[in-house]
Design a protein around this motif. Structure first.
Motif, short mmCIF file in Angstrom:
data_model
loop_
_atom_site.label_atom_id
_atom_site.label_comp_id
_atom_site.label_asym_id
_atom_site.label_seq_id
_atom_site.Cartn_x
_atom_site.Cartn_y
_atom_site.Cartn_z
N ALA A 9 0.83 -1.20 0.00
CA ALA A 9 0.00 0.00 0.00
C ALA A 9 0.87 1.26 0.00
O ALA A 9 0.59 2.21 -0.74
N ALA A 12 2.22 1.92 -3.28
CA ALA A 12 1.20 2.39 -4.20
C ALA A 12 0.86 3.86 -3.97
O ALA A 12 0.05 4.43 -4.70
N GLY A 13 1.46 4.48 -2.92
CA GLY A 13 1.23 5.89 -2.69
C GLY A 13 0.22 6.19 -1.61
O GLY A 13 -0.42 7.24 -1.62
N VAL A 14 0.06 5.28 -0.65
CA VAL A 14 -0.84 5.51 0.47
C VAL A 14 -0.05 6.12 1.62
O VAL A 14 1.09 5.72 1.88
N GLU A 15 -0.63 7.10 2.30
CA GLU A 15 0.02 7.74 3.45
C GLU A 15 0.31 6.70 4.52
O GLU A 15 -0.59 5.96 4.93
N ASN A 46 -5.37 6.65 3.04
CA ASN A 46 -5.49 7.85 2.21
C ASN A 46 -4.37 7.89 1.18
O ASN A 46 -3.20 7.73 1.52
N LEU A 47 -4.73 8.13 -0.08
CA LEU A 47 -3.73 8.26 -1.12
C LEU A 47 -3.03 9.61 -1.02
O LEU A 47 -3.66 10.62 -0.72
N GLN A 49 -1.53 12.86 -2.61
CA GLN A 49 -1.97 13.58 -3.80
C GLN A 49 -0.97 13.51 -4.93
O GLN A 49 -1.35 13.43 -6.09
N ALA A 51 1.05 11.06 -5.60
CA ALA A 51 1.35 9.69 -6.03
C ALA A 51 0.71 9.38 -7.37
O ALA A 51 -0.41 9.76 -7.65
N HIS A 53 0.07 5.96 -9.19
CA HIS A 53 0.18 4.53 -8.93
C HIS A 53 0.77 3.75 -10.09
O HIS A 53 1.38 2.72 -9.89
N LEU A 63 -3.41 -1.03 -8.31
CA LEU A 63 -4.02 -0.35 -7.16
C LEU A 63 -5.33 -1.02 -6.80
O LEU A 63 -6.17 -1.25 -7.66
#
Length: 70
Positions: A9, A12-15, A46-47, A49, A51, A53, A63
């Motif tokens: 995750a 994939a660019g999740v905080e 939360n993604l 901004q 990022a 994917h 994703l």
């Protein structure tokens, strides 16, 4: 497995601080010898901004669905 799902995750660019395990399932596989189980882990967060994917995901993953097998 949960740590691997969280790491995917993040890739994939999740905080990092927003990731939560929302589902963990262990299914026994009676048709295989030994104590084989199928494990499913679902995480959400939360993604970021910035990022994108398509550039940050490991090869072979998309994703929303990342599969880890052992």
């Amino acid at each position: 497995m949960q740590k691997e799902a969280i790491a995917l995750a993040e890739a994939a660019g999740v905080e990092r601080g927003s990731i939560t395990v929302i589902e963990f399932i262990e299914l026994p596989l009676a048709y295989l010898p030994g104590n084989a189980v199928q494990v499913k882990v679902k995480v959400a967060g939360n993604l970021l901004q910035q990022a994108r994917h398509d550039e940050t995901l490991p090869s072979g993953h998309r994703l929303g669905a990342c599969h880890i097998s052992r």
